[in-house]
Motif scaffolding. Structure first.
Motif, PDB file in Angstrom:
ATOM      1  N   ARG A 503       0.830  -1.197   0.000  1.00 43.90           N
ATOM      2  CA  ARG A 503       0.000   0.000   0.000  1.00 43.90           C
ATOM      3  C   ARG A 503       0.870   1.255   0.000  1.00 43.90           C
ATOM      4  O   ARG A 503       1.865   1.332   0.718  1.00 43.90           O
ATOM      5  N   CYS A 504       0.481   2.233  -0.788  1.00 44.60           N
ATOM      6  CA  CYS A 504       1.200   3.501  -0.827  1.00 44.60           C
ATOM      7  C   CYS A 504       0.906   4.293   0.435  1.00 44.60           C
ATOM      8  O   CYS A 504      -0.114   4.099   1.103  1.00 44.60           O
ATOM      9  N   PHE A 505       1.836   5.177   0.763  1.00 45.99           N
ATOM     10  CA  PHE A 505       1.706   6.003   1.956  1.00 45.99           C
ATOM     11  C   PHE A 505       0.981   7.294   1.621  1.00 45.99           C
ATOM     12  O   PHE A 505       1.328   7.982   0.665  1.00 45.99           O
ATOM     13  N   ASP A 506      -0.032   7.609   2.410  1.00 44.19           N
ATOM     14  CA  ASP A 506      -0.698   8.911   2.320  1.00 44.19           C
ATOM     15  C   ASP A 506      -1.217   9.193   0.909  1.00 44.19           C
ATOM     16  O   ASP A 506      -0.955  10.246   0.328  1.00 44.19           O
ATOM     17  N   CYS A 507      -1.927   8.225   0.320  1.00 44.08           N
ATOM     18  CA  CYS A 507      -2.486   8.463  -1.012  1.00 44.08           C
ATOM     19  C   CYS A 507      -3.961   8.072  -1.017  1.00 44.08           C
ATOM     20  O   CYS A 507      -4.431   7.319  -0.163  1.00 44.08           O
ATOM     21  N   LEU A 515      -8.641 -13.389  -4.966  1.00 43.03           N
ATOM     22  CA  LEU A 515      -8.021 -14.696  -5.141  1.00 43.03           C
ATOM     23  C   LEU A 515      -9.110 -15.760  -5.183  1.00 43.03           C
ATOM     24  O   LEU A 515      -9.991 -15.800  -4.317  1.00 43.03           O
ATOM     25  N   PHE A 516      -9.037 -16.630  -6.206  1.00 44.18           N
ATOM     26  CA  PHE A 516      -9.982 -17.735  -6.372  1.00 44.18           C
ATOM     27  C   PHE A 516      -9.203 -19.048  -6.359  1.00 44.18           C
ATOM     28  O   PHE A 516      -8.142 -19.156  -6.977  1.00 44.18           O
ATOM     29  N   VAL A 517      -9.758 -20.050  -5.680  1.00 38.78           N
ATOM     30  CA  VAL A 517      -9.201 -21.391  -5.687  1.00 38.78           C
ATOM     31  C   VAL A 517     -10.302 -22.358  -6.088  1.00 38.78           C
ATOM     32  O   VAL A 517     -11.395 -22.346  -5.488  1.00 38.78           O
ATOM     33  N   ASP A 518     -10.018 -23.133  -7.109  1.00 44.50           N
ATOM     34  CA  ASP A 518     -11.012 -24.057  -7.674  1.00 44.50           C
ATOM     35  C   ASP A 518     -12.303 -23.319  -8.031  1.00 44.50           C
ATOM     36  O   ASP A 518     -13.420 -23.815  -7.822  1.00 44.50           O
ATOM     37  N   GLY A 519     -12.156 -22.111  -8.539  1.00 44.52           N
ATOM     38  CA  GLY A 519     -13.273 -21.311  -9.006  1.00 44.52           C
ATOM     39  C   GLY A 519     -14.065 -20.601  -7.935  1.00 44.52           C
ATOM     40  O   GLY A 519     -14.979 -19.828  -8.234  1.00 44.52           O
ATOM     41  N   LYS A 520     -13.696 -20.803  -6.676  1.00 39.83           N
ATOM     42  CA  LYS A 520     -14.429 -20.185  -5.579  1.00 39.83           C
ATOM     43  C   LYS A 520     -13.638 -19.006  -5.013  1.00 39.83           C
ATOM     44  O   LYS A 520     -12.421 -19.101  -4.827  1.00 39.83           O
ATOM     45  N   PRO A 521     -14.317 -17.897  -4.734  1.00 36.08           N
ATOM     46  CA  PRO A 521     -13.604 -16.739  -4.179  1.00 36.08           C
ATOM     47  C   PRO A 521     -13.097 -17.030  -2.765  1.00 36.08           C
ATOM     48  O   PRO A 521     -13.860 -17.462  -1.898  1.00 36.08           O
ATOM     49  N   LEU A 522     -11.805 -16.810  -2.565  1.00 33.75           N
ATOM     50  CA  LEU A 522     -11.203 -17.032  -1.254  1.00 33.75           C
ATOM     51  C   LEU A 522     -10.859 -15.701  -0.584  1.00 33.75           C
ATOM     52  O   LEU A 522     -11.007 -15.547   0.628  1.00 33.75           O
ATOM     53  N   ILE A 523     -10.396 -14.752  -1.384  1.00 34.79           N
ATOM     54  CA  ILE A 523     -10.051 -13.412  -0.896  1.00 34.79           C
ATOM     55  C   ILE A 523     -10.682 -12.398  -1.828  1.00 34.79           C
ATOM     56  O   ILE A 523     -10.553 -12.499  -3.052  1.00 34.79           O
ATOM     57  N   ASP A 524     -11.366 -11.414  -1.256  1.00 36.32           N
ATOM     58  CA  ASP A 524     -11.949 -10.335  -2.047  1.00 36.32           C
ATOM     59  C   ASP A 524     -11.730  -9.044  -1.278  1.00 36.32           C
ATOM     60  O   ASP A 524     -12.529  -8.655  -0.432  1.00 36.32           O
ATOM     61  N   ASP A 525     -10.598  -8.389  -1.558  1.00 37.86           N
ATOM     62  CA  ASP A 525     -10.214  -7.179  -0.831  1.00 37.86           C
ATOM     63  C   ASP A 525     -10.351  -5.987  -1.756  1.00 37.86           C
ATOM     64  O   ASP A 525      -9.748  -5.946  -2.826  1.00 37.86           O
ATOM     65  N   ASN A 526     -11.125  -5.019  -1.349  1.00 40.53           N
ATOM     66  CA  ASN A 526     -11.387  -3.852  -2.192  1.00 40.53           C
ATOM     67  C   ASN A 526     -10.400  -2.717  -1.982  1.00 40.53           C
ATOM     68  O   ASN A 526     -10.600  -1.616  -2.481  1.00 40.53           O
ATOM     69  N   GLY A 527      -9.339  -2.995  -1.228  1.00 43.72           N
ATOM     70  CA  GLY A 527      -8.319  -1.987  -0.999  1.00 43.72           C
ATOM     71  C   GLY A 527      -8.245  -1.512   0.424  1.00 43.72           C
ATOM     72  O   GLY A 527      -7.426  -0.661   0.755  1.00 43.72           O
ATOM     73  N   ASP A 528      -9.064  -2.100   1.298  1.00 42.21           N
ATOM     74  CA  ASP A 528      -9.048  -1.659   2.692  1.00 42.21           C
ATOM     75  C   ASP A 528      -8.305  -2.624   3.609  1.00 42.21           C
ATOM     76  O   ASP A 528      -8.290  -2.453   4.833  1.00 42.21           O
ATOM     77  N   ASP A 529      -7.668  -3.643   3.016  1.00 42.68           N
ATOM     78  CA  ASP A 529      -6.859  -4.602   3.765  1.00 42.68           C
ATOM     79  C   ASP A 529      -7.643  -5.346   4.837  1.00 42.68           C
ATOM     80  O   ASP A 529      -7.096  -5.759   5.859  1.00 42.68           O
ATOM     81  N   THR A 530      -8.920  -5.569   4.603  1.00 38.28           N
ATOM     82  CA  THR A 530      -9.731  -6.263   5.606  1.00 38.28           C
ATOM     83  C   THR A 530      -9.944  -7.733   5.260  1.00 38.28           C
ATOM     84  O   THR A 530     -10.335  -8.506   6.133  1.00 38.28           O
ATOM     85  N   HIS A 552      -4.910  -2.180 -10.785  1.00 41.46           N
ATOM     86  CA  HIS A 552      -4.112  -1.042 -10.323  1.00 41.46           C
ATOM     87  C   HIS A 552      -4.792   0.247 -10.762  1.00 41.46           C
ATOM     88  O   HIS A 552      -4.651   0.692 -11.891  1.00 41.46           O
ATOM     89  N   ARG A 553      -5.514   0.834  -9.812  1.00 37.06           N
ATOM     90  CA  ARG A 553      -6.203   2.082 -10.117  1.00 37.06           C
ATOM     91  C   ARG A 553      -5.867   3.168  -9.090  1.00 37.06           C
ATOM     92  O   ARG A 553      -6.434   4.253  -9.132  1.00 37.06           O
ATOM     93  N   GLY A 554      -4.954   2.850  -8.165  1.00 39.82           N
ATOM     94  CA  GLY A 554      -4.478   3.826  -7.189  1.00 39.82           C
ATOM     95  C   GLY A 554      -2.989   4.040  -7.356  1.00 39.82           C
ATOM     96  O   GLY A 554      -2.458   4.039  -8.465  1.00 39.82           O
ATOM     97  N   ASP A 555      -2.302   4.194  -6.227  1.00 41.18           N
ATOM     98  CA  ASP A 555      -0.859   4.403  -6.247  1.00 41.18           C
ATOM     99  C   ASP A 555      -0.124   3.321  -5.473  1.00 41.18           C
ATOM    100  O   ASP A 555       1.011   3.534  -5.028  1.00 41.18           O
ATOM    101  N   ASP A 556      -0.751   2.161  -5.310  1.00 42.21           N
ATOM    102  CA  ASP A 556      -0.092   1.081  -4.594  1.00 42.21           C
ATOM    103  C   ASP A 556       1.090   0.550  -5.399  1.00 42.21           C
ATOM    104  O   ASP A 556       1.240   0.838  -6.592  1.00 42.21           O
ATOM    105  N   GLN A 557       1.923  -0.267  -4.738  1.00 38.55           N
ATOM    106  CA  GLN A 557       3.297  -0.418  -5.218  1.00 38.55           C
ATOM    107  C   GLN A 557       3.715  -1.828  -5.600  1.00 38.55           C
ATOM    108  O   GLN A 557       4.893  -2.063  -5.852  1.00 38.55           O
TER     109      GLN A 557
END
Length: 852
Positions: A503-507, A515-530, A552-557
């Motif tokens: 994550r970029c600092f102060d942006c 992330l999907f495994v065997d077609g099933k969603p395992l991780i769905d993070d919208n950018g809030d690291d939750t 990549h639509r922000g300033d993450d690295q």
């Protein structure tokens, strides 16, 4: 012509005005609100005066940082292990040349944002007083003299040979007495004795200012005896300006002035804190607290003339740099090959051989090598912190494959860095749909994952640093990537999978990842690291379909696909790799994920970026013991930013190499050392203790019991220690006189001979021991060193001239003087009692006080 460019002074029309005169005339035309805005690090444009926007914040700790492709040298602690001031000068030169090229690409007289300017907030010359400090990796170690010599060279390399037209400005930091703990740094009040302040914490800053002529200094977060140092006129005015002759500007550490209000409770509001800071000598605020200076002036907390003094310093710097009012320059072409070659040289010089029983190294013939360990194949342990983006980083695994042959190297990760800390999923667990190693990456020029990819390629792992760059040759800006393939678990159990986005600092805005495994969603993070981790249970080693998507639509690295597999499964995999090898090379240690600046990590042995235990984490210790049980020779390569108590390894491993965080070509340098292409000559810039039980409390800044100068115990490996593939002998130590008067200099010399069969470098070190009557003096202190290259059989005389300051000591009141008594000088390959060398006694008559 803009006014900022046109101002040349009026008193002497035939004589060009000085930068200070031009700055004073410019400042006189500003309103109070305009002045206040220019005293903050993100200084806005003043169009009516022809002043472009300029963000003062730029980093260059071990390479031009945080703004795209740049040469990434070893972390500062690794550079210090070279004991090579000439190398430091060359590294500083490259840092400023690459920063200047980035600046010129935009052009002087135009707006420059963060990390685009010529004011570089490096080097970090704080003393690494305790190995538990996570930011100690940014320093040059525990010794004031070594730190000072390296700092002078680095500062001079950054600023260039012409003080009237510096290539860039260096900023020694964090002034002063700053070295953890990270958890309390914003409000920590340090009780340091006058002796320790003068004898340990100030000398490197003094050298960087008085000899390096640094154009800037950064004040620290902490307070000294109740006064935040950014409001300490005794430090910033008396010591820095009056005693040391500093003429540059002082910048606060970021939000340090706000900390004065929020955590030190020094003033009730930021107007009061800002007034106190700028009156004490803090010219520039990294942060927003100085936005209240207008209020402070209007209510009488500080005269407007004080603001003018700081502004003249700042604008004089901008004029001197050529940042104001000059035509846009054509970017100078960079010799990328030369810079890369210097990064490789620096990595090679930084490596320290700590143990080598039975001449295990260099490896002989064409051995089958088992490469194991969590640091064998990760980009982050090359880069450390405060880094640029390397174009083609070479991990240790890649380096060994290139040098010894891919068919001679087997690999197993074996363990995470520490319990609960995910590491990149290794290549051994990733396969494309057609069975190739890695995942298929589909790179899209835009943020719509339904668009056709511009580039399709196979990525061996997903472990990427894309800070201010676009991958795979995509146009700079927004992009998306989809990786597809198979996850091949090495055995049954519960696997924690993680999608880690840098994550970029102060942006504003962050990059979503799924992330999907065997077609099933395992991780769905919208950018809030939750939702960046999830558990996957598997019953066997059957491959599973995997798909990772990044937009990549922000300033993450960058992005890393990580995991935490079952420990037993990883150990068994490593055991199989070792069984098919002649020798095991284990890459263990720490990582920037667990040691660093104010990290959010709370696992056994670590606390917020610092360490609570200096031993090797238990997960890696178990890996070493499993590997050693095979009976095969074990070579341990320690990758870390600080000392690690390798007690078990020092007993059981055949060889140990300290590789630090070695930079972009660290893998090549390590492979060259293991193969014998290079002869190691790095020396430890810190003491390797055996346990935290050997150390005083971390929060105590008393130097008694710390560092080689005051430690009474027996270290695991001492400061200045390091082995070679050849042997050096010493003889004929002498001084010009056995008796001198206080205030005189002393010249000393010694003959050093390469008595072995290989050419190599030796670091000749000079240590002074003090009269027994001086109870406060250190046991010994480094007063000279020189890295010399000697051919096999060659003898050379190495000489040192010790000026009065190097012959001085400090009393309880902080008074520095040369005092009468009997001294000894040891000249050798390390500390007396720990290395070969020769000793010579001498006597000083009288007493001579020295300036601060």
């Amino acid at each position: 012509m803009p006014l900022a460019a046109a101002l040349i002074g009026t008193a002497h029309a035939a004589t060009p005005a000085s930068p200070e005169q031009r700055a004073a005339e410019l400042v006189a035309r500003m309103s109070l609100d305009e002045k206040v805005a220019q005293l903050q690090s993100g200084a806005p444009a003043l169009k009516r005066l022809g002043i472009p926007a300029y963000d003062w914040w730029n980093e260059g700790l071990h390479g031009a940082a945080r703004a795209g492709y740049a040469t990434v040298f070893p972390q500062a602690i690794g550079l210090a292990a070279s004991w090579d001031p000439d190398l430091m000068h060359a590294v500083g030169d490259v840092v400023s040349r690459e920063a200047r090229a980035r600046f010129d690409a935009i052009g002087a007289g135009r707006d420059h944002g963060r990390y685009e300017g010529l004011t570089i907030w490096s080097p970090n010359v704080n003393i690494f007083r305790d190995p538990r400090w996570g930011r100690g990796q940014e320093t040059y170690g525990e010794d004031p003299y070594l730190t000072g010599r390296l700092a002078v060279s680095f500062v001079q390399g950054i600023q260039g040979p012409d003080p009237d037209h510096p290539r860039a400005i260096a900023t020694p930091k964090h002034f002063a007495v700053h070295s953890g703990p990270e958890a309390g740094r914003h409000g920590f009040d340090i009780d340091v004795s006058p002796h320790d302040l003068e004898a340990t914490f100030l000398p490197a800053f003094r050298a960087a200012v008085t000899e390096g002529r640094a154009g800037s200094v950064m004040c620290a977060y902490n307070a000294l005896h109740g006064t935040p140092v950014c409001a300490d006129a005794g430090l910033l005015d008396d010591t820095l300006r009056k005693h040391w002759g500093f003429t540059g500007y002082v910048v606060s550490d970021c939000d340090a002035v706000d900390d004065m209000t929020q955590f030190h409770y020094y003033r009730p509001d930021n107007a009061g804190s800002s007034a106190a800071a700028i009156q004490a000598g803090t010219d520039l605020d990294c942060g927003y607290a100085y936005a209240e200076l207008g209020t402070a002036v209007r209510r009488g907390d500080v005269p407007e003339s004080v603001l003018d003094t700081s502004l003249v310093r700042l604008f004089a710097t901008r004029y001197r740099l050529g940042e104001l009012g000059t035509p846009a320059a054509t970017p100078r072409p960079m010799d990328d090959k030369a810079h890369a070659a210097l990064a490789l040289r620096a990595a090679g010089e930084s490596l320290v051989l700590l143990k080598n029983t039975h001449d295990t190294l260099p490896l002989q013939g064409t051995p089958r090598i088992a490469v194991i360990g969590p640091n064998a194949d990760t980009v982050e342990t090359l880069e450390a912190n405060y880094h640029g983006t390397p174009r083609a980083p070479v991990t240790p695994l890649q380096g060994l494959r290139a040098r010894f042959g891919a068919d001679r190297v087997t690999y197993a990760q074996g363990a995470p860095v520490a319990s609960g800390v995910p590491v990149p999923v290794p290549e051994t667990a990733l396969r494309t749909s057609d069975g190739a190693v890695g995942l298929t990456g589909h790179y899209i020029a835009g943020v719509d994952l339904d668009d056709a990819p511009r580039v399709t390629r196979v990525d061996r792992t997903v472990d990427f640093d894309w800070d201010h760059v676009s991958p795979a040759g995509l146009p700079k800006g927004r992009y998306a990537v989809r990786w597809t393939g198979k996850l091949v678990p090495p055995g049954p159990g519960d696997y924690i999978l993680a999608a880690h986005v840098e994550r970029c600092f102060d942006c504003a805005g962050h990059d979503p990842v799924r992330l999907f495994v065997d077609g099933k969603p395992l991780i769905d993070d919208n950018g809030d690291d939750t939702h960046t981790q999830a558990t996957l249970h598997v019953d066997d080693s059957r491959p599973h379909d995997i798909r990772l998507e990044l937009v990549h639509r922000g300033d993450d690295q960058g992005v890393r696909l990580q995991w935490l597999p079952p420990a037993s499964v990883q150990l068994a995999e490593a055991e199989r790799a070792v069984a098919n090898a002649d020798v095991t090379v284990a890459f263990v240690g720490l990582s920037p994920d667990v040691e660093g600046e104010e990290l959010h990590v709370d696992v056994p042995g670590f606390d917020g970026g610092d360490r609570t235990d200096i031993g090797l984490p238990a997960t890696q210790q178990a890996l070493l013991e499993r590997a050693a049980a095979s009976g095969k020779p074990l070579v341990v390569v320690l990758m870390s930013g600080s000392a690690v108590a390798l007690n078990w390894a020092s007993e059981h491993a055949r060889a140990i190499v300290a590789a630090w965080y070695p930079g972009q070509d660290g893998g090549t340098a390590i492979a060259r050392l293991l193969a014998g292409d290079d002869n190691p000559a790095g020396r430890l810039p810190v003491t390797f203790y055996r346990s935290v039980r050997d150390l005083p409390p971390f929060a105590s800044y008393q130097m008694k019991g710390r560092t080689y100068r005051y430690f009474d115990g027996t270290p695991l490996y001492g400061f200045g220690y390091g082995l070679s593939y050849t042997r050096f002998d010493y003889a004929g130590a002498s001084v010009t006189t056995r008796t001198l008067r206080a205030g005189q200099s002393l010249s000393a010399s010694v003959q050093v001979r390469n008595s072995g069969e290989r050419d190599g470098d030796e670091v000749v070190q000079a240590y002074l021991s003090y009269p027994s009557s001086d109870a406060l003096a250190p046991k010994r202190t480094l007063v000279g060193f020189e890295r010399v290259h000697l051919k096999a059989g060659e003898t050379r005389q190495v000489s040192f001239t010790l000026d009065p300051r190097r012959l001085s000591s400090v009393d309880a009141a902080g008074r520095r003087a040369v005092v009468a008594g009997d001294y000894t000088l040891f000249l050798g390959g390390g500390q007396p009692g720990q290395a070969v060398g020769d000793t010579v006694p001498f006597h000083i008559d009288g007493t001579q006080d020295l300036p601060k």
